[in-house]
Motif scaffolding. Structure first.
Motif, PDB file in Angstrom:
ATOM      1  N   PHE A 131       0.836  -1.195   0.000  1.00 13.61           N
ATOM      2  CA  PHE A 131       0.000   0.000   0.000  1.00 13.61           C
ATOM      3  C   PHE A 131       0.871   1.246   0.000  1.00 13.61           C
ATOM      4  N   TYR A 132       0.458   2.208  -0.804  1.00  7.59           N
ATOM      5  CA  TYR A 132       1.091   3.519  -0.749  1.00  7.59           C
ATOM      6  C   TYR A 132       0.560   4.242   0.467  1.00  7.59           C
ATOM      7  N   LEU A 133       1.483   4.822   1.196  1.00  6.69           N
ATOM      8  CA  LEU A 133       1.134   5.616   2.363  1.00  6.69           C
ATOM      9  C   LEU A 133       1.383   7.084   2.038  1.00  6.69           C
ATOM     10  N   GLU A 134       0.928   7.949   2.887  1.00  8.25           N
ATOM     11  CA  GLU A 134       1.207   9.369   2.672  1.00  8.25           C
ATOM     12  C   GLU A 134       2.698   9.657   2.822  1.00  8.25           C
ATOM     13  N   ARG A 135       3.177  10.698   2.328  1.00  5.69           N
ATOM     14  CA  ARG A 135       4.517  11.316   2.425  1.00  5.69           C
ATOM     15  C   ARG A 135       5.417  11.274   1.217  1.00  5.69           C
ATOM     16  N   PRO A 136       5.631  10.595   0.301  1.00  9.46           N
ATOM     17  CA  PRO A 136       5.157   9.258  -0.065  1.00  9.46           C
ATOM     18  C   PRO A 136       6.007   8.159   0.578  1.00  9.46           C
ATOM     19  N   ALA A 137       5.317   7.196   1.060  1.00  9.85           N
ATOM     20  CA  ALA A 137       5.952   6.036   1.671  1.00  9.85           C
ATOM     21  C   ALA A 137       5.230   4.788   1.166  1.00  9.85           C
ATOM     22  N   TYR A 138       5.774   3.635   1.520  1.00 12.94           N
ATOM     23  CA  TYR A 138       5.188   2.384   1.061  1.00 12.94           C
ATOM     24  C   TYR A 138       5.185   1.380   2.206  1.00 12.94           C
ATOM     25  N   LEU A 139       4.128   0.585   2.269  1.00 11.58           N
ATOM     26  CA  LEU A 139       3.987  -0.479   3.260  1.00 11.58           C
ATOM     27  C   LEU A 139       3.913  -1.799   2.512  1.00 11.58           C
ATOM     28  N   SER A 140       4.766  -2.734   2.877  1.00 11.57           N
ATOM     29  CA  SER A 140       4.756  -4.070   2.292  1.00 11.57           C
ATOM     30  C   SER A 140       4.600  -5.082   3.416  1.00 11.57           C
ATOM     31  N   MET A 141       3.636  -5.981   3.254  1.00 11.58           N
ATOM     32  CA  MET A 141       3.417  -7.055   4.227  1.00 11.58           C
ATOM     33  C   MET A 141       3.373  -8.368   3.462  1.00 11.58           C
ATOM     34  N   ALA A 142       3.965  -9.389   4.019  1.00  3.54           N
ATOM     35  CA  ALA A 142       3.943 -10.692   3.364  1.00  3.54           C
ATOM     36  C   ALA A 142       3.880 -11.784   4.410  1.00  3.54           C
ATOM     37  N   VAL A 143       3.199 -12.855   4.047  1.00  3.98           N
ATOM     38  CA  VAL A 143       3.243 -14.088   4.829  1.00  3.98           C
ATOM     39  C   VAL A 143       3.675 -15.167   3.853  1.00  3.98           C
ATOM     40  N   VAL A 144       4.762 -15.837   4.210  1.00  3.49           N
ATOM     41  CA  VAL A 144       5.387 -16.810   3.328  1.00  3.49           C
ATOM     42  C   VAL A 144       5.240 -18.195   3.937  1.00  3.49           C
ATOM     43  N   THR A 145       4.778 -19.121   3.130  1.00  2.95           N
ATOM     44  CA  THR A 145       4.613 -20.503   3.570  1.00  2.95           C
ATOM     45  C   THR A 145       5.966 -21.201   3.528  1.00  2.95           C
ATOM     46  N   CYS A 146       6.219 -21.977   4.553  1.00  2.86           N
ATOM     47  CA  CYS A 146       7.515 -22.624   4.691  1.00  2.86           C
ATOM     48  C   CYS A 146       7.315 -24.121   4.919  1.00  2.86           C
ATOM     49  N   SER A 147       8.320 -24.892   4.553  1.00  7.68           N
ATOM     50  CA  SER A 147       8.381 -26.348   4.763  1.00  7.68           C
ATOM     51  C   SER A 147       7.524 -27.112   3.768  1.00  7.68           C
ATOM     52  N   SER A 148       7.700 -27.085   2.634  1.00 11.91           N
ATOM     53  CA  SER A 148       8.528 -26.225   1.827  1.00 11.91           C
ATOM     54  C   SER A 148       7.646 -25.225   1.086  1.00 11.91           C
ATOM     55  N   ASN A 149       8.282 -24.195   0.568  1.00  9.39           N
ATOM     56  CA  ASN A 149       7.546 -23.165  -0.150  1.00  9.39           C
ATOM     57  C   ASN A 149       7.113 -23.719  -1.506  1.00  9.39           C
ATOM     58  N   ARG A 150       5.846 -23.534  -1.818  1.00 12.30           N
ATOM     59  CA  ARG A 150       5.284 -24.107  -3.046  1.00 12.30           C
ATOM     60  C   ARG A 150       5.922 -23.529  -4.306  1.00 12.30           C
ATOM     61  N   SER A 151       6.178 -22.215  -4.325  1.00 17.45           N
ATOM     62  CA  SER A 151       6.724 -21.613  -5.540  1.00 17.45           C
ATOM     63  C   SER A 151       8.233 -21.787  -5.662  1.00 17.45           C
ATOM     64  N   MET A 152       8.934 -21.961  -4.536  1.00 11.40           N
ATOM     65  CA  MET A 152      10.391 -22.145  -4.563  1.00 11.40           C
ATOM     66  C   MET A 152      10.791 -23.179  -3.508  1.00 11.40           C
ATOM     67  N   PRO A 153      10.542 -24.453  -3.771  1.00 10.86           N
ATOM     68  CA  PRO A 153      10.821 -25.489  -2.772  1.00 10.86           C
ATOM     69  C   PRO A 153      12.286 -25.623  -2.385  1.00 10.86           C
ATOM     70  N   SER A 154      13.185 -25.091  -3.184  1.00  4.08           N
ATOM     71  CA  SER A 154      14.615 -25.214  -2.867  1.00  4.08           C
ATOM     72  C   SER A 154      15.051 -24.247  -1.759  1.00  4.08           C
ATOM     73  N   LEU A 155      14.229 -23.254  -1.432  1.00  4.55           N
ATOM     74  CA  LEU A 155      14.589 -22.299  -0.375  1.00  4.55           C
ATOM     75  C   LEU A 155      14.339 -22.938   0.985  1.00  4.55           C
ATOM     76  N   SER A 156      15.295 -22.782   1.879  1.00  7.03           N
ATOM     77  CA  SER A 156      15.150 -23.399   3.198  1.00  7.03           C
ATOM     78  C   SER A 156      14.454 -22.448   4.168  1.00  7.03           C
ATOM     79  N   CYS A 157      13.948 -23.001   5.213  1.00 11.39           N
ATOM     80  CA  CYS A 157      13.239 -22.237   6.243  1.00 11.39           C
ATOM     81  C   CYS A 157      14.247 -21.399   7.036  1.00 11.39           C
ATOM     82  N   PRO A 158      13.937 -20.120   7.294  1.00  8.85           N
ATOM     83  CA  PRO A 158      14.877 -19.296   8.055  1.00  8.85           C
ATOM     84  C   PRO A 158      15.025 -19.732   9.513  1.00  8.85           C
ATOM     85  N   LEU A 159      14.091 -20.494  10.019  1.00  7.67           N
ATOM     86  CA  LEU A 159      14.168 -20.937  11.417  1.00  7.67           C
ATOM     87  C   LEU A 159      14.721 -22.356  11.537  1.00  7.67           C
ATOM     88  N   GLY A 160      15.120 -22.938  10.399  1.00  5.15           N
ATOM     89  CA  GLY A 160      15.566 -24.332  10.390  1.00  5.15           C
ATOM     90  C   GLY A 160      16.978 -24.523  10.667  1.00  5.15           C
TER      91      GLY A 160
END
Length: 160
Positions: A131-160
């Motif tokens: 989302f664009y915020l005032e000033r101009p600024a930007y807000l990015s939020m993401a939730v990424v599925t892990c164990s394993s990631n469907r779009s990039m299964p070769s990426l490992s879990c950051p907590l692993g």
């Protein structure tokens, strides 16, 4: 399967620096010819991006690449998709008053985003909102599925 949350807010011009938001090509450019300043600059830029991309807090262009970012950038981890979607809902409510577009502030719209996120996360997909915020600024939020990631299964879990 579990889910990791990420949040970034900052100046729009920093967000717009796409070179630092995409991983470097797997192969570096060829060594420059002697006295080739363009080739030298290209090689130097490649080295900068290769060093900065994995450590930068900037949101990656492809959501799954959050998984290679520093573990300290994880804002939450949940086993249940609904809990991860609830985190998104809380962040949306927290920042809605700053959204540049009035439509984005609509509570019905925000509720539909959260409901959609819960469904998508339950299927193993990632969710990314911006989302664009005032000033101009930007807000990015993401939730990424892990164990394993469907779009990039070769990426490992950051907590692993």
């Amino acid at each position: 399967m579990h889910h990791h949350a990420y949040l970034w807010t900052g100046p729009k011009d920093r967000f717009d620096n796409e070179a630092l938001r995409r991983p470097p090509h797997p192969q570096p450019p060829p060594p420059p010819a002697p006295n080739d300043p363009t080739g030298e600059r290209l090689l130097q830029r490649y080295r900068e991006v290769a060093a900065e991309f994995p450590t930068s807090d900037l949101p990656p262009l492809e959501t799954a690449y959050w998984l290679i970012k520093p573990r300290s950038l994880v804002r939450g981890t949940w086993d249940e998709a609904k809990e991860a979607a609830a985190w998104l809902g809380e962040r949306l409510a927290e920042h809605a008053y700053r959204f540049a577009d009035g439509h984005d502030r609509d509570t019905g719209h925000l509720s539909r985003l959260v409901d959609s996120a819960a469904v998508r996360l339950a299927t193993g997909a990632d969710v990314s909102y911006g989302f664009y915020l005032e000033r101009p600024a930007y807000l990015s939020m993401a939730v990424v599925t892990c164990s394993s990631n469907r779009s990039m299964p070769s990426l490992s879990c950051p907590l692993g």
